[in-house]
Design a protein around this motif. Structure first.
Motif, PDB file in Angstrom:
ATOM      1  N   TYR A  44       0.833  -1.210   0.000  1.00  0.00           N
ATOM      2  CA  TYR A  44       0.000   0.000   0.000  1.00  0.00           C
ATOM      3  C   TYR A  44       0.867   1.260   0.000  1.00  0.00           C
ATOM      4  CZ  TYR A  44      -2.013   3.949   2.541  1.00  0.00           C
ATOM      5  OH  TYR A  44      -2.346   5.210   2.942  1.00  0.00           O
ATOM      6  N   GLY A  45       1.929   1.230   0.787  1.00  0.00           N
ATOM      7  CA  GLY A  45       2.636   2.476   1.100  1.00  0.00           C
ATOM      8  C   GLY A  45       3.877   2.767   0.302  1.00  0.00           C
ATOM      9  N   PRO A 200      -1.221   2.703  -5.622  1.00  0.00           N
ATOM     10  CA  PRO A 200      -0.879   1.273  -5.538  1.00  0.00           C
ATOM     11  C   PRO A 200      -1.989   0.435  -4.897  1.00  0.00           C
ATOM     12  CG  PRO A 200       0.988   2.617  -4.854  1.00  0.00           C
ATOM     13  CD  PRO A 200      -0.171   3.561  -5.025  1.00  0.00           C
ATOM     14  N   LYS A 201      -2.629   0.984  -3.872  1.00  0.00           N
ATOM     15  CA  LYS A 201      -3.670   0.211  -3.179  1.00  0.00           C
ATOM     16  C   LYS A 201      -4.804  -0.166  -4.128  1.00  0.00           C
ATOM     17  CE  LYS A 201      -7.167   0.533   0.447  1.00  0.00           C
ATOM     18  NZ  LYS A 201      -7.581   1.190   1.693  1.00  0.00           N
ATOM     19  N   LYS A 202      -5.237   0.781  -4.960  1.00  0.00           N
ATOM     20  CA  LYS A 202      -6.347   0.494  -5.877  1.00  0.00           C
ATOM     21  C   LYS A 202      -5.968  -0.587  -6.891  1.00  0.00           C
ATOM     22  CE  LYS A 202      -9.096   4.740  -5.811  1.00  0.00           C
ATOM     23  NZ  LYS A 202      -9.473   5.953  -6.559  1.00  0.00           N
ATOM     24  N   ILE A 203      -4.709  -0.552  -7.355  1.00  0.00           N
ATOM     25  CA  ILE A 203      -4.260  -1.568  -8.312  1.00  0.00           C
ATOM     26  C   ILE A 203      -4.267  -2.934  -7.634  1.00  0.00           C
ATOM     27  CG2 ILE A 203      -2.279  -2.377  -9.674  1.00  0.00           C
ATOM     28  CD1 ILE A 203      -1.594   0.615 -10.151  1.00  0.00           C
ATOM     29  N   LEU A 204      -3.742  -2.988  -6.407  1.00  0.00           N
ATOM     30  CA  LEU A 204      -3.711  -4.242  -5.650  1.00  0.00           C
ATOM     31  C   LEU A 204      -5.130  -4.797  -5.481  1.00  0.00           C
ATOM     32  CD1 LEU A 204      -1.507  -5.918  -3.973  1.00  0.00           C
ATOM     33  CD2 LEU A 204      -2.628  -4.930  -1.993  1.00  0.00           C
ATOM     34  N   LEU A 205      -6.083  -3.919  -5.161  1.00  0.00           N
ATOM     35  CA  LEU A 205      -7.461  -4.375  -4.940  1.00  0.00           C
ATOM     36  C   LEU A 205      -8.112  -4.846  -6.246  1.00  0.00           C
ATOM     37  CD1 LEU A 205      -8.692  -1.872  -2.205  1.00  0.00           C
ATOM     38  CD2 LEU A 205      -8.039  -4.270  -1.929  1.00  0.00           C
ATOM     39  N   LYS A 206      -7.737  -4.241  -7.364  1.00  0.00           N
ATOM     40  CA  LYS A 206      -8.240  -4.725  -8.672  1.00  0.00           C
ATOM     41  C   LYS A 206      -7.744  -6.150  -8.909  1.00  0.00           C
ATOM     42  CE  LYS A 206      -9.621  -0.643 -10.804  1.00  0.00           C
ATOM     43  NZ  LYS A 206     -10.801  -0.434 -11.635  1.00  0.00           N
ATOM     44  N   GLY A 304      -2.221  12.831  -3.467  1.00  0.00           N
ATOM     45  CA  GLY A 304      -1.366  14.016  -3.356  1.00  0.00           C
ATOM     46  C   GLY A 304       0.054  13.651  -3.762  1.00  0.00           C
ATOM     47  N   LEU A 305       0.995  14.474  -3.340  1.00  0.00           N
ATOM     48  CA  LEU A 305       2.398  14.125  -3.573  1.00  0.00           C
ATOM     49  C   LEU A 305       2.812  13.161  -2.462  1.00  0.00           C
ATOM     50  CD1 LEU A 305       4.214  17.485  -4.458  1.00  0.00           C
ATOM     51  CD2 LEU A 305       3.671  15.603  -6.019  1.00  0.00           C
ATOM     52  N   ARG A 306       3.234  11.966  -2.831  1.00  0.00           N
ATOM     53  CA  ARG A 306       3.710  11.017  -1.821  1.00  0.00           C
ATOM     54  C   ARG A 306       5.224  11.133  -1.730  1.00  0.00           C
ATOM     55  NH1 ARG A 306       1.938   4.713  -1.612  1.00  0.00           N
ATOM     56  NH2 ARG A 306       0.001   5.740  -0.993  1.00  0.00           N
ATOM     57  N   ASP A 344      -1.009  11.854   6.662  1.00  0.00           N
ATOM     58  CA  ASP A 344      -0.817  10.403   6.466  1.00  0.00           C
ATOM     59  C   ASP A 344       0.602   9.921   6.770  1.00  0.00           C
ATOM     60  OD1 ASP A 344      -3.367  10.544   5.347  1.00  0.00           O
ATOM     61  OD2 ASP A 344      -2.623  10.546   3.298  1.00  0.00           O
ATOM     62  N   GLU A 345       1.045  10.059   7.997  1.00  0.00           N
ATOM     63  CA  GLU A 345       2.375   9.525   8.321  1.00  0.00           C
ATOM     64  C   GLU A 345       2.316   7.998   8.316  1.00  0.00           C
ATOM     65  OE1 GLU A 345       3.534  11.272  12.038  1.00  0.00           O
ATOM     66  OE2 GLU A 345       3.465  13.310  11.228  1.00  0.00           O
ATOM     67  N   TRP A 346       3.216   7.390   7.534  1.00  0.00           N
ATOM     68  CA  TRP A 346       3.157   5.929   7.353  1.00  0.00           C
ATOM     69  C   TRP A 346       4.533   5.305   7.510  1.00  0.00           C
ATOM     70  CZ3 TRP A 346       5.611   2.858   3.640  1.00  0.00           C
ATOM     71  CH2 TRP A 346       5.152   1.530   3.517  1.00  0.00           C
ATOM     72  N   LEU A 347       4.557   4.135   8.148  1.00  0.00           N
ATOM     73  CA  LEU A 347       5.782   3.337   8.266  1.00  0.00           C
ATOM     74  C   LEU A 347       5.475   1.936   7.751  1.00  0.00           C
ATOM     75  CD1 LEU A 347       8.538   2.315   9.484  1.00  0.00           C
ATOM     76  CD2 LEU A 347       7.325   2.024  11.644  1.00  0.00           C
ATOM     77  N   GLY A 348       6.346   1.411   6.893  1.00  0.00           N
ATOM     78  CA  GLY A 348       6.171   0.042   6.398  1.00  0.00           C
ATOM     79  C   GLY A 348       7.501  -0.679   6.378  1.00  0.00           C
ATOM     80  N   PHE A 349       7.451  -1.989   6.104  1.00  0.00           N
ATOM     81  CA  PHE A 349       8.639  -2.834   6.245  1.00  0.00           C
ATOM     82  C   PHE A 349       9.027  -3.461   4.915  1.00  0.00           C
ATOM     83  CE2 PHE A 349       6.190  -2.889  10.203  1.00  0.00           C
ATOM     84  CZ  PHE A 349       7.108  -2.259  11.031  1.00  0.00           C
ATOM     85  N   ARG A 350      10.269  -3.216   4.500  1.00  0.00           N
ATOM     86  CA  ARG A 350      10.765  -3.847   3.274  1.00  0.00           C
ATOM     87  C   ARG A 350      11.600  -5.050   3.664  1.00  0.00           C
ATOM     88  NH1 ARG A 350      13.304   1.326   2.594  1.00  0.00           N
ATOM     89  NH2 ARG A 350      11.964   2.799   1.485  1.00  0.00           N
TER      90      ARG A 350
END
Length: 412
Positions: A44-45, A200-206, A304-306, A344-350
């Protein structure tokens, strides 16, 4: 003959891509995840880049000289959670072993092999869903100032050697491409065939809806362990057991819990990545722009601008670092000047391995368990091609690819 049943652990871009390509081959597929698809995880992020050029990873010959400066700089791309350092030491030692010229080129060649096929694999899936307005074909732009020239030369030369298409751009050309960026840059490189996701989230959900439409099942359950009945894998959740013919572990940074449980010592760790959005500002950029010196990028998206970037080593349990968020905000303003309040402060794991190659293929100890994780910064780009490769392995198809470099046995 009954259709073979495959269970997949993980509903991100890797898990869903595996599922779709397995369905194409006639398998019956069930996906497990403790969260719903599209939850605020890595798929998502991410930065939303489809970056088929990105064959050179962090295990570069020049990185060790740069690390101390990166760690000292408040605007730099690298940070450590000091409480996690002891846990990271074995990983860092292996990482250092992978920064020789030979190892760097081994990674680059084997990333290039799959990156070259990444966009066509996406197109196979895009043929079956409506992605109107969700993918832009405007290329991706990297810029830098002179301080950073040596690192950039290494990158450009390695990519040239591999046959990656790249277009070197000067100040004027950068300005023509992106007139709203402040002119702090000296040069750059433009990858005209790269693309980016508007969401990206919308593509994943499609993709997920397509999986369901084709008869796929989803169970929102946390898989705790994998057991076996004879050779057949059993996925165990809190209260239930599910028997499959084959299982795919594709839960990104969380895969290590399961590979440890299968008694396989894979040195998977996590790079923590951050993002914020500046709403209603996406008109300021035409395409993703990455400022190499500071290791951050900005992608124009529906939200927005990510602003994305920074690599923080700190494991899965440490809280979000406010200083990393501040770093992104300052960097965005450095590039674009005045911006509204961020959201939208976001933290994710690679999920990252010390040689910066993913793990794709059968488990060392169990021939009916397959792995598909460890794609570090390229998880989004490599989802469909990885799914296609692993589904081909499960279907026992021949391939002209050299798949040995992605095997988990390289760590044993």
């Amino acid at each position: 003959m009954n259709k073979l049943k495959v269970g997949i652990v993980g509903a991100g871009i890797q898990g869903i891509s595996n599922a779709l390509f397995l369905q194409k081959k006639g398998f019956e597929v069930t996906i497990f995840d403790r969260e719903n698809p599209g939850s605020p995880a890595a798929s998502y992020g991410n930065a939303g880049h489809f970056s088929p050029y990105a064959s050179l990873s962090l295990n570069r010959t020049d990185i060790l000289l740069d690390v101390p400066a990166m760690l000292m700089s408040s605007t730099g791309p690298l940070a450590l959670k000091w409480n996690y350092v002891p846990k990271m030491i074995p990983w860092f030692m292996k990482f250092i072993m992978n920064t020789s010229k030979n190892k760097m080129m081994h990674t680059a060649k084997n990333m290039h092999q799959i990156l070259d096929l990444a966009l066509p694999a996406y197109d196979e899936l895009f043929d079956e869903v409506d992605i109107e307005g969700l993918v832009e074909n405007k290329g991706i732009l990297y810029i830098w100032n002179d301080k950073d020239l040596k690192s950039r030369e290494l990158e450009i030369n390695v990519r040239k050697e591999l046959g990656v298409q790249q277009q070197l751009v000067n100040k004027k050309e950068i300005h023509d491409l992106e007139p709203n960026i402040k002119p702090f840059y000296h040069a750059g490189v433009y990858y005209p065939y790269a693309r980016h996701a508007r969401n990206p989230k919308k593509i994943l959900l499609k993709f997920f809806d397509l999986f369901r439409k084709k008869g796929g099942e989803f169970k929102r359950l946390d898989v705790k362990s994998i057991d076996f009945q004879d050779e057949q894998p059993i996925l165990k959740t809190e209260s239930e057991k599910y028997l499959f013919d084959r299982v795919v572990v594709a839960c990104g940074a969380f895969s290590k819990k399961l590979t440890d449980n299968l008694d396989e010592k894979i040195p998977l760790d996590t790079e923590r990545g951050y993002h914020v959005h500046f709403k209603n500002c996406d008109h300021l950029l035409q395409r993703p722009v990455i400022f190499s010196n500071r290791g951050f990028g900005i992608t124009p998206m529906e939200q927005g601008l990510r602003v994305v970037g920074t690599v923080e080593f700190g494991g899965l349990k440490n809280p979000l670092s406010k200083s990393r968020i501040k770093n992104l905000i300052n960097n965005a303003k450095y590039m674009l000047g005045d911006l509204p309040e961020h959201e939208d402060e976001w933290l994710g794991f690679r999920p990252t391995l010390p040689d910066f190659l993913p793990v794709m293929g059968p488990s060392k100890n169990h021939k009916n368990v397959f792995y598909c994780f460890g794609h570090h910064h390229l998880g989004w780009t490599l989802g469909p091609i990885s799914g296609k490769i692993v589904s081909g392995m499960i279907a026992k198809e021949n391939t002209n690819l050299n798949l040995a470099p992605y095997s988990s046995t390289r760590f044993n």
